[in-house]
Motif scaffolding. Structure first.
Motif, mmCIF file in Angstrom:
data_model
loop_
_atom_site.group_PDB
_atom_site.id
_atom_site.type_symbol
_atom_site.label_atom_id
_atom_site.label_comp_id
_atom_site.label_asym_id
_atom_site.label_seq_id
_atom_site.Cartn_x
_atom_site.Cartn_y
_atom_site.Cartn_z
ATOM 1 N N UNK A 93 0.837 -1.194 0.000
ATOM 2 C CA UNK A 93 0.000 0.000 0.000
ATOM 3 C C UNK A 93 0.877 1.251 0.000
ATOM 4 N N UNK A 94 0.517 2.194 -0.875
ATOM 5 C CA UNK A 94 1.222 3.473 -0.918
ATOM 6 C C UNK A 94 0.480 4.567 -0.160
ATOM 7 N N UNK A 95 -0.702 4.253 0.379
ATOM 8 C CA UNK A 95 -1.495 5.288 1.044
ATOM 9 C C UNK A 95 -2.230 4.690 2.231
ATOM 10 N N UNK A 96 -2.640 5.563 3.151
ATOM 11 C CA UNK A 96 -3.422 5.097 4.292
ATOM 12 C C UNK A 96 -4.791 4.608 3.840
ATOM 13 N N UNK A 97 -5.332 5.208 2.772
ATOM 14 C CA UNK A 97 -6.619 4.741 2.256
ATOM 15 C C UNK A 97 -6.506 3.302 1.777
ATOM 16 N N UNK A 98 -5.383 2.962 1.136
ATOM 17 C CA UNK A 98 -5.198 1.583 0.687
ATOM 18 C C UNK A 98 -5.079 0.648 1.890
ATOM 19 N N UNK A 99 -4.412 1.070 2.933
ATOM 20 C CA UNK A 99 -4.334 0.236 4.125
ATOM 21 C C UNK A 99 -5.708 0.088 4.772
ATOM 22 N N UNK A 100 -6.515 1.140 4.727
ATOM 23 C CA UNK A 100 -7.888 1.012 5.222
ATOM 24 C C UNK A 100 -8.646 -0.061 4.440
ATOM 25 N N UNK A 101 -8.442 -0.078 3.112
ATOM 26 C CA UNK A 101 -9.084 -1.112 2.292
ATOM 27 C C UNK A 101 -8.630 -2.508 2.738
ATOM 28 N N UNK A 102 -7.342 -2.673 2.953
ATOM 29 C CA UNK A 102 -6.835 -3.975 3.377
ATOM 30 C C UNK A 102 -7.415 -4.378 4.732
ATOM 31 N N UNK A 103 -7.563 -3.401 5.613
ATOM 32 C CA UNK A 103 -8.096 -3.722 6.943
ATOM 33 C C UNK A 103 -9.569 -4.111 6.870
ATOM 34 N N UNK A 104 -10.316 -3.465 5.975
ATOM 35 C CA UNK A 104 -11.716 -3.861 5.813
ATOM 36 C C UNK A 104 -11.806 -5.254 5.207
ATOM 37 N N UNK A 105 -10.982 -5.515 4.196
ATOM 38 C CA UNK A 105 -10.940 -6.863 3.637
ATOM 39 C C UNK A 105 -10.564 -7.882 4.702
ATOM 40 N N UNK A 106 -9.568 -7.542 5.522
ATOM 41 C CA UNK A 106 -9.092 -8.484 6.535
ATOM 42 C C UNK A 106 -10.193 -8.852 7.516
ATOM 43 N N UNK A 107 -11.148 -7.936 7.743
ATOM 44 C CA UNK A 107 -12.269 -8.258 8.617
ATOM 45 C C UNK A 107 -13.073 -9.416 8.036
ATOM 46 N N UNK A 108 -13.298 -9.387 6.716
ATOM 47 C CA UNK A 108 -13.987 -10.499 6.063
ATOM 48 C C UNK A 108 -13.134 -11.758 6.125
ATOM 49 N N UNK A 109 -11.846 -11.624 5.836
ATOM 50 C CA UNK A 109 -10.955 -12.781 5.871
ATOM 51 C C UNK A 109 -10.964 -13.440 7.242
ATOM 52 N N UNK A 110 -11.010 -12.623 8.293
ATOM 53 C CA UNK A 110 -11.011 -13.159 9.653
ATOM 54 C C UNK A 110 -12.247 -14.005 9.915
ATOM 55 N N UNK A 111 -13.408 -13.576 9.369
ATOM 56 C CA UNK A 111 -14.628 -14.358 9.595
ATOM 57 C C UNK A 111 -14.596 -15.688 8.863
ATOM 58 N N UNK A 112 -13.810 -15.782 7.783
ATOM 59 C CA UNK A 112 -13.709 -17.020 7.016
ATOM 60 C C UNK A 112 -12.588 -17.911 7.560
ATOM 61 N N UNK A 113 -11.662 -17.320 8.289
ATOM 62 C CA UNK A 113 -10.533 -18.076 8.810
ATOM 63 C C UNK A 113 -9.323 -18.046 7.907
ATOM 64 N N UNK A 114 -9.220 -17.024 7.070
ATOM 65 C CA UNK A 114 -8.089 -16.885 6.155
ATOM 66 C C UNK A 114 -6.902 -16.291 6.904
ATOM 67 N N UNK A 115 -5.727 -16.933 6.859
ATOM 68 C CA UNK A 115 -4.566 -16.391 7.581
ATOM 69 C C UNK A 115 -3.948 -15.202 6.853
ATOM 70 N N UNK A 116 -3.505 -14.220 7.622
ATOM 71 C CA UNK A 116 -2.830 -13.051 7.045
ATOM 72 C C UNK A 116 -1.937 -12.427 8.107
#
Length: 831
Positions: A93-116
């Motif tokens: 990520x080159x921006x904080x907005x991109x990191x925000x996107x990753x963190x929102x995605x990671x919330x979904x990944x966490x509910x599925x059990x995807x490691x990151x």
């Protein structure tokens, strides 16, 4: 070749071989796959083979997770190595907005059990010194994915399919489909190679198939024409280049270092992975053209298009910037081939619209990643009746019959370009818009409406001052639109708001069999004539398939209102059920009247006073009283010169009416309502404020809280389920039990600058115990609000939980249902 099979799979790429494998493994005998050329001869052969977990869709995340886990088992089962390099996937990520996107995605990944894992720029520099990090703010790493050999994994699945009893036939082309009442007659022609081209021979067969699955990839438009349906899957050019060996990379590896993960610089719009001492660069650039809008030419086999380096110059230069050692490395090979896309970038998996036992698996832009999971979950739908996850977001019927080739081309090109563009939860993609507009569109635009697209319809999301830039207002936190939505929500709570709900799907069901059928088809008691109720149609597995507001217009005539976003999806299910049950219940007629009627929702404590000024009635002072117009009833009234079917319901939880009117009179009605409402504080209100308000009432929304993975009882809708009668799916619903419960949560504070979006993980004592399905802000409680599913033992009001937002845990409490006005005093208010 067999001519009588249980299931015929058409298409021999990664998706088709996976479907054949999973159907055969599930126990279906006589599964056969046909391929017009050689296995993997379509897009599979030139795919880069990447296996990225990252996807903002909950269902697709499950599909990708299954694929990645499944591919790791194939060698042991088939003794064929699929070539899975588990190197991981580093998304920078080159921006904080991109990191925000990753963190929102990671919330979904966490509910599925995807490691990151989360990495800082220093972490990246220390682990991967060839990568320039001075302009990065961080990254997310998936350590368990990587890349695979597309041909090898397809051949492994094909061998596994044969081991489970399936047969595979090459060089047979499907030329026609004919439904014979209980099976498909599929006409096929033997193909032969002559002069480098595939040509039909005189050898022909007709195959009798109980089920057919099309996984025809780039040939989806030919499939659509043969079936007489629309399939918005059209290929877009995707090019990638392979460099000569990079001496710096070779030296790094010679020192004993492991292979780099697949590198993605999302802000630069490319991926990179190692390839024999060099690099593969795959950009997702602007202006990549769609190809084969009407079908693939007969002369096009495993062919490619010329490379267009000018089109990817910016991405190539940013690759050199990110990996400086690549600057002196030459190009070794290039690939520019067709990859099928859909308008929203997600594949089409499920029943073909309007057809029996015809299943689609088309439009896979990330086909290698999705193939394993697509085969698994489609096989569940076909064999067991439903998948264990809600596949509605991938259903082919999510696109209505109004779509055209030009629309699909423009949206598919846009979807390609948006692969690496920030996926804001409130994003609204502009291509093809506006297209479907209510008559009052221009009037709402003049009032500052900022529109979103729902099933092609333009619908106001919120209203803002003229000159407001919606694109710049988007954010993963509280965007620039937030205060406008808050003011609209307050207007409905304190005065009145007018919402355009014209996009609602609207059908009239009538005839001698209508009452008996609808009573069997839905869970609730049918209303009396002139009354309204909320009810649900179930799947065969007992989960929620459709939510209806039903107005009974006559003894055997019903007006059905359902979610506009799911119009074709719901209507197809209803028509299939009607056809099946007509011999039992009698004749019925279904009319789609969606475009005949506009709808305004007028709500707020001043709603009655506004309508009093317009209603034409001998006694206007009592016409809208509880005595003459009670809650959950409907009346034919006149507002000015407009005849209106007024329904006393309000999705916002305030006193209100839905005003269903002839669409050609909409502008007159809109003007009169705005004039009459001006002295009473009436504001135009958009969908975002409405979404917040319905959560304050714990109103479940289809596609969020309601879907094919939860029963109405799990959703807490017991009061709309009449267990004293027989209805479709009743016993499956009861047998399912309560696996999770839908709850409403109020967060103590949240991050302060953000509200939940409805994708976040719910935790208790450090353990993930559920997920949010909706989120927003409560104007009544002045704090974030959300809805979601948790373990049944954690669903009691007062239970303390935590919600993951932006990597941090925030305190939340389960509330009673309808935390705003739980007694419904406001919605039932008299006057």
């Amino acid at each position: 070749m067999k001519t009588d099979v249980k299931a015929l799979v058409v298409g021999g790429g990664a998706v088709g071989t996976s479907i054949a494998y999973h159907l055969a493994r599930a126990g279906w005998r006589d599964v056969m796959l046909l391929e017009r050329d050689e296995l993997t001869a379509g897009s599979t052969w030139h795919a880069a083979g990447l296996l990225p977990y990252f996807n903002m869709s909950y269902a697709t995340t499950w599909i990708h997770d299954y694929s990645i886990r499944f591919y790791k088992t194939l060698k042991a089962e088939t003794d064929l190595d699929p070539g899975f390099s588990v190197v991981g996937n580093l998304r920078m990520a080159q921006s904080t907005a991109r990191m925000d996107e990753y963190m929102l995605y990671a919330a979904t990944a966490e509910t599925v059990g995807v490691p990151f894992e989360w990495l800082t720029p220093r972490d990246i520099a220390e682990r991967f010194p060839l990568v320039r990090t001075d302009d990065l703010v961080g990254a997310i790493l998936h350590p368990t994915d990587g890349y695979i050999n597309p041909a090898d994994v397809s051949m492994a699945m094909a061998k596994g399919a044969r081991q489970h009893g399936a047969t595979i036939e090459r060089r047979w082309q499907v030329d026609g489909y004919d439904w014979a009442g209980d099976h498909w007659r599929v006409s096929v022609t033997r193909m032969a190679e002559r002069g480098g081209n595939l040509v039909p021979t005189d050898e022909r067969q007709v195959i009798r198939a109980e089920h057919v699955v099309t996984a025809t990839g780039n040939h989806a438009q030919r499939t659509a024409r043969m079936l007489g349906i629309k399939i918005p899957a059209i290929p877009v050019e995707h090019q990638y280049i392979v460099t000569e060996p990079d001496p710096a990379l070779q030296a790094w590896r010679a020192e004993g270092h492991a292979e780099h993960p697949v590198l993605r610089d999302a802000d630069a719009k490319w991926y990179v992975r190692e390839e024999r001492g060099g690099w593969i660069l795959g950009p997702y650039e602007r202006n990549a053209p769609a190809r084969f809008r009407y079908g693939v030419p007969d002369s096009f086999r495993a062919d490619l298009f010329p490379l267009d380096l000018d089109r990817i110059e910016a991405e190539y230069m940013s690759f050199i910037h990110r990996i400086p050692s690549s600057e002196e490395v030459g190009l070794k090979a290039d690939f520019n081939g067709p990859i099928c896309y859909t308008p929203d970038g997600n594949p089409l998996i499920g029943p073909a619209p309007g057809l029996r036992n015809m299943w689609l698996a088309e439009g896979f832009s990330f086909g290698i990643t999705a193939a394993g999971g697509a085969g698994h979950y489609l096989a569940q739908m076909m064999v067991e009746g439903e998948a264990e996850i809600d596949m509605a977001s991938l259903d082919p019927r999510r696109f209505g019959d109004w779509i055209t080739t030009d629309w699909s081309v423009a949206k598919n090109e846009e979807a390609y370009e948006h692969v690496f563009i920030l996926h804001h939860p409130d994003e609204e993609r502009p291509a093809t818009r506006p297209l479907r507009t209510a008559p009052c569109y221009d009037r709402m635009a003049a009032l500052g409406a900022q529109f979103g697209a729902v099933n092609g319809w333009e619908r106001p999301n919120y209203f803002a001052p003229q000159g407001f830039d919606d694109a710049q207002a988007r954010s993963f936190r509280r965007g620039g639109w937030w205060p406008h939505a808050r003011d609209e929500a307050r207007a409905i709570r304190e005065a009145a708001g007018l919402i355009d709900a014209t996009a609602f799907a609207k059908h009239v069901l009538k005839g001698p069999g209508a009452t008996a059928f609808l009573d069997w088809f839905t869970t609730n008691r049918l209303p009396r004539v002139g009354r309204v109720n909320l009810t649900y149609a179930l799947t065969g597995a007992g989960t929620t398939r459709i939510e209806y507001t039903i107005l009974r217009q006559a003894e055997d005539q019903y007006y059905l209102v359902s979610a506009g976003a799911w119009a074709a999806y719901d209507a197809d299910y209803l028509r299939r059920a009607m056809e099946d049950m007509a011999p039992r219940f009698g004749a019925m007629v279904l009319q789609d009247v969606t475009t005949q009627y506009g709808v305004f929702a007028l709500a707020g404590p001043n709603a009655r006073d506004i309508l009093k000024a317009l209603i034409r009635d001998p006694d206007p002072d009592t016409a809208l009283s509880n005595a003459r117009f009670p809650w959950l009833s409907a009346r034919e009234i006149e507002l000015g010169m407009v005849p209106v079917t007024a329904i006393r319901v309000a999705y916002t939880g305030e006193l209100g009416w839905e005003l269903h009117h002839p669409v050609e009179m909409q502008n007159h009605l809109f003007d009169r309502l705005m004039e009459a409402g001006a002295p009473h504080g009436l504001k135009p209100v958009g969908a975002r404020a409405q979404n917040w308000l319905r959560q304050e009432k714990s109103y479940r929304a289809f596609g969020n809280e309601l879907g094919r993975d939860a029963t109405p009882l799990e959703a807490g809708l017991d009061r709309f389920v009449d267990l004293s009668k027989e209805f479709h799916g009743k016993y499956a619903m009861q047998d399912t039990g309560i696996r999770a419960r839908c709850v409403t949560l109020l967060l103590d504070a949240g991050p302060g600058d953000a509200d939940p979006w409805g994708r976040e993980a719910i935790l208790h004592d450090g353990e993930t115990v559920g997920r949010l399905t909706s989120g927003g802000y409560s104007v009544a409680h002045d704090r974030p609000i959300a809805m979601g599913y948790v373990r049944p033992d954690l669903a009691a009001p007062g239970t303390r939980l935590k919600v993951r937002m932006f990597r941090d845990l925030h305190d939340a409490q389960v509330t009673e249902d309808s935390p705003y006005d739980p007694q419904n005093a406001r919605i039932r208010a008299d006057g």
